[in-house]
Design an enzyme around this catalytic site. Structure first.
Site, PDB file in Angstrom:
ATOM      1  N   SER A 296      14.920  28.730  -3.284  1.00  0.00           N
ATOM      2  CA  SER A 296      14.269  27.903  -4.311  1.00  0.00           C
ATOM      3  C   SER A 296      13.208  27.005  -3.706  1.00  0.00           C
ATOM      4  O   SER A 296      13.307  26.564  -2.561  1.00  0.00           O
ATOM      5  CB  SER A 296      15.303  27.030  -5.021  1.00  0.00           C
ATOM      6  OG  SER A 296      16.182  27.828  -5.756  1.00  0.00           O
TER       7      SER A 296
ATOM      8  N   GLU B  75      26.581  38.788  -5.535  1.00  0.00           N
ATOM      9  CA  GLU B  75      26.944  37.397  -5.685  1.00  0.00           C
ATOM     10  C   GLU B  75      27.868  37.104  -6.864  1.00  0.00           C
ATOM     11  O   GLU B  75      28.584  36.116  -6.854  1.00  0.00           O
ATOM     12  CB  GLU B  75      25.666  36.552  -5.824  1.00  0.00           C
ATOM     13  CG  GLU B  75      25.813  35.160  -5.287  1.00  0.00           C
ATOM     14  CD  GLU B  75      24.552  34.324  -5.470  1.00  0.00           C
ATOM     15  OE1 GLU B  75      23.598  34.791  -6.093  1.00  0.00           O
ATOM     16  OE2 GLU B  75      24.558  33.193  -4.985  1.00  0.00           O
TER      17      GLU B  75
ATOM     18  N   SER C  98      20.446  30.685 -13.235  1.00  0.00           N
ATOM     19  CA  SER C  98      21.004  29.784 -14.245  1.00  0.00           C
ATOM     20  C   SER C  98      21.616  30.601 -15.377  1.00  0.00           C
ATOM     21  O   SER C  98      21.297  31.778 -15.570  1.00  0.00           O
ATOM     22  CB  SER C  98      19.908  28.875 -14.799  1.00  0.00           C
ATOM     23  OG  SER C  98      19.106  29.606 -15.711  1.00  0.00           O
TER      24      SER C  98
ATOM     25  N   GLU D  67      21.064  30.460 -18.409  1.00  0.00           N
ATOM     26  CA  GLU D  67      20.028  30.912 -19.346  1.00  0.00           C
ATOM     27  C   GLU D  67      19.391  32.203 -18.825  1.00  0.00           C
ATOM     28  O   GLU D  67      19.138  33.136 -19.595  1.00  0.00           O
ATOM     29  CB  GLU D  67      18.975  29.816 -19.533  1.00  0.00           C
ATOM     30  CG  GLU D  67      19.435  28.637 -20.375  1.00  0.00           C
ATOM     31  CD  GLU D  67      20.547  27.815 -19.718  1.00  0.00           C
ATOM     32  OE1 GLU D  67      20.584  27.754 -18.472  1.00  0.00           O
ATOM     33  OE2 GLU D  67      21.378  27.261 -20.451  1.00  0.00           O
TER      34      GLU D  67
END
Lengths: 377, 384
Positions: free
Chosen positions: B128, B243, B369, B371
């Protein structure tokens, strides 16, 4: 554990799915509901395909399958919102007869149940029972004559006979003193009143006034609880199928319905809602597998809270998902002629069958209390 | 389909239990619910596992792993968590390790994997950036090839454990002209290289897990590039695919339930333990039931291991949605159980639970996330 269907299981699933697709579309179902009765031809089809015998032992005319095969059929029936009394007759009554251990009754009835020529229904529920199997007010006198009232008899309309729980001893909610009786349809003093359910299927209420019955061998309550465990799993499987289909129908609608010049499926709020519905459905399916694993592996004493937890979670998921499916349809979802509302209706009815969410939560909570009290002692 | 218990798996569970009984030193056992063990504990525990031949529990035999099935790996994790064994270095074992096994040259593999097996090389993940969260492929950190080395400039953020890490695996842009995914490469960098600055970020749980990492003319040997230049995005997708079962954090969820049960017996209102009250008992029982469903969903997802199909992928995303939501609701309820102490920074009871609860807000943000996961589900399942 193996999550993949065997070749035989896949064939079974496909054959039921084909039946739903080719012979049980929503319009056909609507006509059946309007006629107010299930279709005898469909029941024959179930029998001819071996579905009615799928989980019965081979020595009694069945195919020796497990609750998994029952669940596979139930899931497809859930997708099609089948109103025939599969759950009440082919699952609950058959499993109760098997669990009773009354070999004479089994020898007399099982062949007819498997080939579809005869139907049994279970009269266990009463208005005050609310899903608790040992709340029984119907009384049996010393001559095995039954008096009282039974409600919500699944498959009770047109059954050839009834398996009835009745109290031979004790207070209304005592666990002991419950017998299992066989009552023939048309017996003197028996009144069978069809009572339509919200979802379009018909059940019956029985009024018994000193009706002659035959008591079956074995512990009536233990047998009923065993049969209800099978029925709860089948109902959960049906709901998983119903949720899956309601989501598919909604996705199709999102792909075609246009507003603001675009298909509404292009809106992220609706995409995310249907993704959440899918995740909740897959959680419910996982819970169904946990319930089936418990039914297969655990002692009856241990699986109670597992099955109650499954019923509570899966019915809640069904109510939530099918309710949201109406929302995704907008106004059209409110209409009787649109299929989607009927999945919601089935979910609402499912809560009332075999005890509602609050009851099953309480069963889980009591098990937890017992576990922790025992650990502390 | 069948739900018979697998006798070989149950025998394996017994083997793991016996090993833990005999080999887990008391002073390594951690009583608190926590994400990551202290560095020393990780190193000691890794040595013990390696001596047993269990140094890489999640890898195939051909890569020096145990070759355990996914089901065995879940049993191993579950049993270790149950007795409070230290965690392994998760970045190395679950994220970077599989990448090295798949994409590294033999020299690269030899450079890093033996140290991972000794527990001595700890990693962090440089993905990130301040301007690139969910839109990871928009990242701007540059790696420019000058002779035999890349020169890295840029900034990473939310870098968990960077302050403890020896090395970082980093995504950087090696080609500014290529389409945004195609210009990204996967680099391994020694955190001691001049030009790297780590700045702590204190999160709402009051702890230091997170960091900013700055790269200023950081020179990296060209041999530290994994795969081809521009292959970084594909490697990342491979890495993130591994993951999902991890983000469910099933052992942690089970630890939450165990904690709820302990507190339900020990905490009282007047003379009545919480468990004897229907209101508390029902809530805990609901969590227990939901956890049973999530546990089965983990098994289902694990059984798809290696399957690249849409449904398998979407099921992983759906699992993440459900499991992280449950993590948050369970920790919020744990704090609620504490009563007055739930409001205190330094409570008598349940120390660490409020931190855990605050930390779990991250669960629906990291690892893609929720979303983003919903978007993935909508796309893969329905074509939206």
């Amino acid at each position: 554990m193996d999550f993949t269907l065997t070749a035989e299981q896949q064939m079974l699933s496909d054959s039921v799915a084909r039946f739903i697709q080719n012979e049980y579309d929503f319009e056909t179902r609507t006509r059946l509901v309007a006629a107010g009765d299930d279709d005898a031809a469909n029941w024959r089809t179930f029998a001819e395909n071996g579905w009615l015998a799928v989980s019965s032992p081979e020595e009694l005319g069945g195919f020796g399958g497990s609750p998994i095969e029952t669940a596979i059929i139930s899931e497809q029936f859930g997708r099609g919102l089948v109103i025939e009394p599969w759950l009440g007759c082919a699952v609950l009554a058959t499993q109760l007869l098997l669990a009773s251990g009354d070999t004479a009754a089994q020898a007399e009835w099982m062949p007819g149940l498997c080939d579809g020529s005869r139907r049994l229904a279970v009269a266990w529920s009463e208005k005050e029972a609310r899903g608790v199997p040992h709340v029984v007010a119907v009384r049996a006198d010393g001559d095995a004559r039954l008096t009282g009232r039974k409600t919500l008899v699944l498959g009770g309309v047109g059954a050839d006979a009834y398996l009835v729980t009745a109290r031979v001893d004790g207070e209304i909610d005592a666990r002991g003193g419950i017998g299992l009786f066989l009552v023939k349809a048309g017996a003197q003093g028996l009144q069978v009143t069809p009572t339509p359910l919200q979802d379009g299927s018909a059940v019956a209420a029985l009024t018994l006034d000193a009706v002659a019955a035959r008591r079956l061998a074995g512990d009536g309550l233990a047998a009923l609880e065993q049969a209800l465990a099978h029925a709860v799993c089948a109902l959960c499987a049906e709901l998983v199928g119903g949720m899956e289909r309601a989501i598919e129908i909604s996705a199709d609608y999102l792909r075609t319905r246009q507003q603001f010049g675009v298909t509404i499926g292009s809106f992220q709020s609706l995409q995310h809602r249907i993704a959440d519905m899918s995740a909740e459905m897959e959680l419910a399916r996982s819970m169904l597998f946990a319930a089936l694993a418990s039914l297969e592996n655990d002692d009856p004493a241990d699986r109670g809270p597992v099955l109650s937890g499954a019923k509570a979670l899966i019915v809640s998921a069904a109510r939530s998902i099918c309710g949201q499916a109406i929302q995704l349809h907008g106004g059209i979802g409110m209409t009787e002629e649109c299929a989607i509302g009927h999945y919601f209706k089935r979910a609402i009815v499912a809560d009332a069958l075999f005890g509602g969410r609050t009851l099953h939560d309480a069963i889980c909570a009591e098990a937890l209390q017992a576990e922790l009290t025992q650990a502390a002692a | 389909m069948d739900f018979q218990p697998d006798p070989t798996l149950e025998a394996f569970r017994e083997t793991v239990r016996a090993f833990l009984r005999d080999n887990l030193p008391d002073d390594l056992v951690q009583q608190t619910i926590a994400m990551v063990s202290p560095r020393d504990a990780i190193i000691q525990w890794q040595r013990i596992l390696t001596a047993q031949g269990w140094g890489a529990p999640y890898w195939a035999k051909e890569h020096g792993g145990t070759g355990w099935t996914v089901e065995q790996q879940l049993v191993f994790d579950e049993e270790c968590a149950r007795v409070g064994a230290p965690t392994l270095e998760g970045f190395a074992h679950k994220l970077l390790g599989p990448v090295l096994n798949q994409f590294a040259t033999p020299e690269q593999w030899e450079t890093h994997v033996p140290l991972i097996m000794k527990g001595e090389r700890h990693w962090c993940q440089g993905f990130s950036e301040p301007g690139s969260g969910s839109d990871l492929a928009s990242l701007r950190t540059r790696a420019e090839l000058r002779g035999d080395r890349y020169v890295v400039n840029g900034q990473k953020i939310w870098t968990s454990l960077a302050h403890r890490a020896d090395w970082i695996f980093l995504l950087a842009r090696t080609n500014a002209d290529a389409k945004k995914q195609a210009g990204i490469s996967f680099l391994l960098i020694d955190m001691k290289t001049p030009g790297i600055t780590v700045r702590p970020i204190i999160s709402i749980d009051g702890a230091h897990h997170l960091n900013e990492v700055f790269f200023d003319e950081v020179e990296v040997p060209a041999g530290n590039l994994i795969g081809e230049e521009g292959a970084g995005w594909g490697i990342t997708k491979f890495l993130l695919n591994n993951e999902h079962a991890t983000t469910a954090d099933l052992p942690v969820l089970k630890a939450y339930l165990a904690r709820m049960k302990t507190l339900a017996s020990s905490l009282k209102i007047g003379n009545t333990p919480l468990v004897e009250r229907a209101d508390f008992a029902v809530q805990i029982a609901r969590f227990e039931a939901e956890l049973r469903a999530v546990a089965m969903m983990v098994q289902r997802s694990a059984a798809f291991h290696g399957d690249q199909g849409h449904y398998a992928h979407a099921l992983g995303s759906m699992l993440k949605l459900r499991a992280t939501d449950l993590q948050q609701r369970m920790t919020v309820f744990l704090v609620e159980m504490l009563g007055d102490d739930g409001a205190l920074v330094a409570p008598d009871e349940g120390k660490g639970l409020t931190s855990e609860m605050f930390f779990r807000r991250a669960a629906t943000i990291y690892g893609g996330s929720n979303e983003v996961q919903r978007g993935i589900v909508a796309k893969l399942m329905f074509g939206f």
